[in-house]
Design a protein around this motif. Sequence first.
Motif, PDB file in Angstrom:
ATOM      1  N   PRO A 108     -15.872  68.555 -25.173  1.00 38.77           N
ATOM      2  CA  PRO A 108     -17.137  67.845 -25.018  1.00 38.77           C
ATOM      3  C   PRO A 108     -17.846  67.758 -26.362  1.00 38.77           C
ATOM      4  N   PHE A 109     -18.607  66.694 -26.554  1.00 42.77           N
ATOM      5  CA  PHE A 109     -19.398  66.553 -27.781  1.00 42.77           C
ATOM      6  C   PHE A 109     -20.751  65.979 -27.416  1.00 42.77           C
ATOM      7  N   LYS A 110     -21.804  66.613 -27.942  1.00 44.47           N
ATOM      8  CA  LYS A 110     -23.155  66.128 -27.691  1.00 44.47           C
ATOM      9  C   LYS A 110     -23.760  65.685 -29.029  1.00 44.47           C
ATOM     10  N   PRO A 111     -23.818  64.382 -29.281  1.00 48.45           N
ATOM     11  CA  PRO A 111     -24.376  63.908 -30.547  1.00 48.45           C
ATOM     12  C   PRO A 111     -25.866  64.166 -30.629  1.00 48.45           C
ATOM     13  N   ALA A 112     -26.368  64.220 -31.853  1.00 46.22           N
ATOM     14  CA  ALA A 112     -27.792  64.484 -32.062  1.00 46.22           C
ATOM     15  C   ALA A 112     -28.654  63.281 -31.696  1.00 46.22           C
ATOM     16  N   ARG A 113     -28.089  62.079 -31.809  1.00 46.00           N
ATOM     17  CA  ARG A 113     -28.889  60.882 -31.510  1.00 46.00           C
ATOM     18  C   ARG A 113     -27.951  59.728 -31.171  1.00 46.00           C
ATOM     19  N   VAL A 114     -28.544  58.626 -30.710  1.00 44.12           N
ATOM     20  CA  VAL A 114     -27.802  57.426 -30.324  1.00 44.12           C
ATOM     21  C   VAL A 114     -28.400  56.232 -31.060  1.00 44.12           C
ATOM     22  N   LEU A 115     -27.522  55.350 -31.538  1.00 44.48           N
ATOM     23  CA  LEU A 115     -27.925  54.162 -32.292  1.00 44.48           C
ATOM     24  C   LEU A 115     -27.494  52.908 -31.531  1.00 44.48           C
ATOM     25  N   LEU A 116     -28.410  51.956 -31.403  1.00 46.15           N
ATOM     26  CA  LEU A 116     -28.122  50.705 -30.716  1.00 46.15           C
ATOM     27  C   LEU A 116     -28.507  49.523 -31.587  1.00 46.15           C
ATOM     28  N   GLN A 117     -27.816  48.385 -31.386  1.00 47.33           N
ATOM     29  CA  GLN A 117     -28.339  47.124 -31.885  1.00 47.33           C
ATOM     30  C   GLN A 117     -28.693  46.260 -30.679  1.00 47.33           C
ATOM     31  N   ASP A 118     -29.338  45.117 -30.896  1.00 53.12           N
ATOM     32  CA  ASP A 118     -29.915  44.418 -29.752  1.00 53.12           C
ATOM     33  C   ASP A 118     -28.877  43.795 -28.832  1.00 53.12           C
ATOM     34  N   PHE A 119     -27.736  43.322 -29.349  1.00 52.93           N
ATOM     35  CA  PHE A 119     -26.725  42.750 -28.464  1.00 52.93           C
ATOM     36  C   PHE A 119     -26.249  43.787 -27.459  1.00 52.93           C
ATOM     37  N   THR A 120     -25.987  45.007 -27.936  1.00 54.70           N
ATOM     38  CA  THR A 120     -25.548  46.074 -27.041  1.00 54.70           C
ATOM     39  C   THR A 120     -26.742  46.829 -26.469  1.00 54.70           C
ATOM     40  N   ILE A 145     -33.024  45.591 -33.982  1.00 55.60           N
ATOM     41  CA  ILE A 145     -32.788  44.203 -33.564  1.00 55.60           C
ATOM     42  C   ILE A 145     -32.300  43.418 -34.781  1.00 55.60           C
ATOM     43  N   ASP A 146     -30.982  43.167 -34.813  1.00 62.39           N
ATOM     44  CA  ASP A 146     -30.406  42.522 -35.998  1.00 62.39           C
ATOM     45  C   ASP A 146     -29.340  41.483 -35.666  1.00 62.39           C
ATOM     46  N   HIS A 147     -28.972  41.357 -34.385  1.00 60.22           N
ATOM     47  CA  HIS A 147     -27.850  40.489 -34.014  1.00 60.22           C
ATOM     48  C   HIS A 147     -28.280  39.111 -33.520  1.00 60.22           C
ATOM     49  N   SER A 148     -29.572  38.818 -33.531  1.00 53.74           N
ATOM     50  CA  SER A 148     -30.059  37.593 -32.891  1.00 53.74           C
ATOM     51  C   SER A 148     -30.287  36.438 -33.852  1.00 53.74           C
ATOM     52  N   VAL A 149     -30.493  36.724 -35.117  1.00 59.15           N
ATOM     53  CA  VAL A 149     -30.807  35.649 -36.064  1.00 59.15           C
ATOM     54  C   VAL A 149     -29.557  34.818 -36.344  1.00 59.15           C
ATOM     55  N   GLN A 150     -29.720  33.491 -36.319  1.00 62.68           N
ATOM     56  CA  GLN A 150     -28.625  32.576 -36.601  1.00 62.68           C
ATOM     57  C   GLN A 150     -28.918  31.789 -37.874  1.00 62.68           C
ATOM     58  N   VAL A 151     -27.860  31.312 -38.494  1.00 59.56           N
ATOM     59  CA  VAL A 151     -28.009  30.546 -39.735  1.00 59.56           C
ATOM     60  C   VAL A 151     -28.179  29.071 -39.364  1.00 59.56           C
ATOM     61  N   ASP A 152     -29.385  28.725 -38.971  1.00 60.49           N
ATOM     62  CA  ASP A 152     -29.689  27.328 -38.649  1.00 60.49           C
ATOM     63  C   ASP A 152     -30.149  26.576 -39.894  1.00 60.49           C
ATOM     64  N   ARG A 186     -27.508  36.654 -24.445  1.00 65.44           N
ATOM     65  CA  ARG A 186     -27.677  36.667 -22.990  1.00 65.44           C
ATOM     66  C   ARG A 186     -26.926  37.830 -22.346  1.00 65.44           C
ATOM     67  N   ARG A 187     -26.673  38.892 -23.132  1.00 69.90           N
ATOM     68  CA  ARG A 187     -25.947  40.038 -22.593  1.00 69.90           C
ATOM     69  C   ARG A 187     -26.723  40.777 -21.511  1.00 69.90           C
ATOM     70  N   GLY A 188     -28.003  40.490 -21.376  1.00 70.81           N
ATOM     71  CA  GLY A 188     -28.789  41.130 -20.333  1.00 70.81           C
ATOM     72  C   GLY A 188     -28.687  40.436 -18.993  1.00 70.81           C
ATOM     73  N   ASN A 189     -27.902  39.346 -18.914  1.00 72.67           N
ATOM     74  CA  ASN A 189     -27.736  38.623 -17.662  1.00 72.67           C
ATOM     75  C   ASN A 189     -26.269  38.665 -17.245  1.00 72.67           C
ATOM     76  N   ASP A 190     -25.969  39.438 -16.231  1.00 75.39           N
ATOM     77  CA  ASP A 190     -24.582  39.630 -15.813  1.00 75.39           C
ATOM     78  C   ASP A 190     -23.964  38.339 -15.280  1.00 75.39           C
ATOM     79  N   GLU A 191     -24.774  37.434 -14.730  1.00 76.04           N
ATOM     80  CA  GLU A 191     -24.223  36.199 -14.173  1.00 76.04           C
ATOM     81  C   GLU A 191     -23.700  35.284 -15.277  1.00 76.04           C
ATOM     82  N   VAL A 192     -24.396  35.245 -16.412  1.00 77.47           N
ATOM     83  CA  VAL A 192     -23.907  34.477 -17.557  1.00 77.47           C
ATOM     84  C   VAL A 192     -22.681  35.156 -18.156  1.00 77.47           C
ATOM     85  N   MET A 193     -22.751  36.465 -18.277  1.00 72.09           N
ATOM     86  CA  MET A 193     -21.689  37.192 -18.972  1.00 72.09           C
ATOM     87  C   MET A 193     -20.378  37.194 -18.178  1.00 72.09           C
ATOM     88  N   ALA A 194     -20.467  37.287 -16.867  1.00 72.61           N
ATOM     89  CA  ALA A 194     -19.244  37.222 -16.067  1.00 72.61           C
ATOM     90  C   ALA A 194     -18.557  35.880 -16.264  1.00 72.61           C
TER      91      ALA A 194
END
Length: 977
Positions: free
Chosen positions: A173-185, A220-227, A795-803
């Motif tokens: 077993p391993f218990k990390p000290a912290r958890v890191l997320l980006q916005d897509f995940t 939050i770093d995964h949302s910006v697009q090169v428009d 749109r990863r927060g919407n399971d209907e789109v992602m499926a």
Amino acid sequence: MPISASFSAASLLRAAASSHTRTRFFPSSFKNLNASIVNNNNRSLASATFRSFHCSPSRGSHRLDCRSPLSLRAQIRAFHPIIERFRRKFSSMAGEHPFKSVLTSLPKPGGGEFGKFYCLPALNDPRIDKLPYSIRILLESAVRNCDNFQVKKEDVEKIIDWENTSPKQVEIPFKPARVLLQDFTGVPAVVDLACMRDAMNKLGSDSNKINPLVPVDLVIDHSVQVDVTRSENAVQANMELEFQRNKERFSFLKWGSNAFHNMLVVPPGSGIVHQVNLEYLGRVVFNTDGMLYPDSVVGTDSHTTMIDGLGVAGWGVGGIEAEAAMLGQPMSMVLPGVVGFKLSGKLRNGVTATDLVLTATQMLRKHGVVGKFVEFYGNAFHGGDGMSELSLADRATIANMSPEYGATMGFFPVDHVTLQYLKLTGRSDETPQQDRVYSSYLELNLAEVEPCISGPKRPHDRVPLKEMKADWKSCLNNKVGFKGFAVPKEAQGKVAKFSFRGQPAELKHGSVVIAAITSCTNTSNPSVMLGAGLVAKKASELGLQVKPWIKTSLAPGSGVVTKYLLKSGLQEYLNKQGFHIVGYGCTTCIGNSGELEESVASAISENDIIAAAVLSGNRNFEGRVHALTRANYLASPPLVVAYALAGTVDIDFDKEPIGTGKDGKSIFFKDIWPSTEEVAEAVQSSVLPDMFRSTYQAITKGNPMWNQLSVPSSTLYSWDPNSTYIHEPPYFKNMTMEPPGTHGVKDAYCLLNFGDSITTDHISPAGSIHKDSPAAKFLLERGVEQKDFNSYGSRRGNDEVMARGTFANIRLVNKLLNGEVGPKTVHVPTGEKLYVFDAAVRYKEAGHDTIVLAGAEYGSGSSRDWAAKGPMLLGVKAVIAKSFERIHRSNLVGMGIIPLCFESGEDADTLGLTGRERYTIDLPSKISAIRPGQDVTVTTDNGKSFTCTVRFDTEVELGYFNHGGILPYVIRNLIKQ
């Protein structure tokens, strides 16, 4: 070499404390969840503490005990009382700590103590002295968290006896000290937490038990697009579009930062998650209520490994595993082997860290390091060459690409370079080194590294620059594959002429249409970023200019990069070549490259041109960067500029000119390439400590668009059934307290039949939403116009789109389609060709299970939980493959899907399986009758029978399977507590 036991903690502490006035500034005036405010002297604590844990590498903490609120509203609060109840409960269950005798005080020089820590040398076990440093971090965590409930003394012994136990694939077993997320995940993780609160509520339990028990940082770093590109206003314009597209997602994340305790959200426009982690979020040493322990982190992005360059153990996990870690569950992992990678020598003039990492990636891929730690070593303290020649930014570049070479971690133990990075001194020459034992060994002489790029479809397909032209010709000739496009010889010289904004333009096979300086891999490294600026400067002064139809962009990983590019005066020249700053995020590296201009896109499509993208990223799988760039090459930032200037990858830089200068003379590569000395001088004069201070002081203020978002204060989320961004997933529908138990598979149809190297980019919804896809149809039916589709990632927060987007990659090669490429399959009962989602729905409506057949390395690439959630929602019950990528296999188990491996030497082809059979997998009906790694028999309806290994690798994973997945497992356990 790392500092040894002979150099005492006290002497280092005195040395570090005496040098605190030269400590690199990182914010130390902000409140931490777990500790009090610290001053410069306290930062030296990290060096002493780290040494005392291990009698090994020392270091300074750039941000010990410092956390910053990131909005005007208080987003970070004290721990919820329920956390303390859990701690007290576990403590009472376990009794006195089994390793209380090695709990040691770390004294302050003037009296008193910094805190206490578990001192590994005090265990008096000679085996510990030979352990790789990366394994000692696992050991410290096990000793500290040992309660004989979640972590047992037997687990500690397994780690101490690593030399003998690691070859046996034992579980720890391993218990990390912290958890890191980006916005897509991060969005689906917060969606799941919100949904879990609802499930707890419906089962009559306390919904507030669903709260992170360890610090969680979400960037939050995964949302910006090169428009918008090639404009001084590009950053602002792209951010406005980003907020327009993602307002609902951002509001949801801001709600989460208020609703969940111990969660910090870094707003959009701040930088790339891994660079922010390296420069700002990394603690190095935690002090929780007087308990000192090393920083460690797991992240829902595979490149979390970048922090390993700082000596902080970190790696990528699936979003599902991360959620369990947030809720206090120990991560179950197989004790890894460790490959010792010795670095010697010195990089030659003009060779970059990117060249080095691409070389190391190829070597490690060939060696085979999947599921292992890689630990780098070599002459770190005695100078001269090896690791002492690599800056911390260079190390972070190498650590970043651990997923590309297949390792769980690419770890650099702390040494004087780390201390210099943190502006602490206090080294000693008295540093005899105890030899470490590794599972296997590799060595690279840095002097042998040569300029190179990787591609056109995989990061480990390295091509020396001097061989690039010949390699490109081979790729045109070769049959379609990782190194082939099968272009007929008579068509290889095709020229597509078109008009670009009224100017004549042309494209050929190999023409560059996207040139992007992007990705944390390289934008965190001042040497290559300033090197790119020097190339742009030399080219501009000689009269070279990037063609206007090439989509150029520069997306720094933090505001620090902008500051040193401006101070050096080099941003001006990057702008002249079209490399204006477009935003602070991942952009092109994750497929957020934006659209090509219509005239360029039409010229490619109508003439079937093999167009190229050159990017300073870490991934170049087909279909990832842009749908119209079939050739994608990874290169250092200065090489990105060079290829943009050349306008093609079909060039021999040694022999052919890049272009013609203003005096009419041919300009060659050597004329624009900076020397190592020029780059070093630019770094020395332009990268200053104050830049980090001002950047990360500003980060705490957010930005006006973020601060203006209004969110509810409720702790339960109010789901909007009409939302196409955030939707309540069905994971806990009709859930009861009784686990559903095990299940086999009976008469299942094959949904898809794959070959080797199917990545999560192929499986998981990623990139743009195609106008004819099932996801597009779903959105159009709900009134969403095509211009507002946004990306799958958003749109990863919407399971209907992602499926609907699962297996929707336009480059999907499914053997059921007999060579046709695309996101479709054959519905076996009728023989109809359908979108994968539509076929899956038809199978489910008829009550049929489905499976997936695959080759080697199934699920390689980014750690995407939707690559497991999506197939589960489609009704996939099992995946049978030659081999799996580590994180993806774990994610499949976490979602209740059975991973199975063919026996060695066998696969679907050798067994004569077409994918049109029906499959039955016979599993015992009781979980107690299944053991990790056992063999099972698979039979088909046409009389074939073969043996597979069930890849439940640990007892804990069997528990997850019995409960229907990891999240129901966690809920039921929390309710029982």
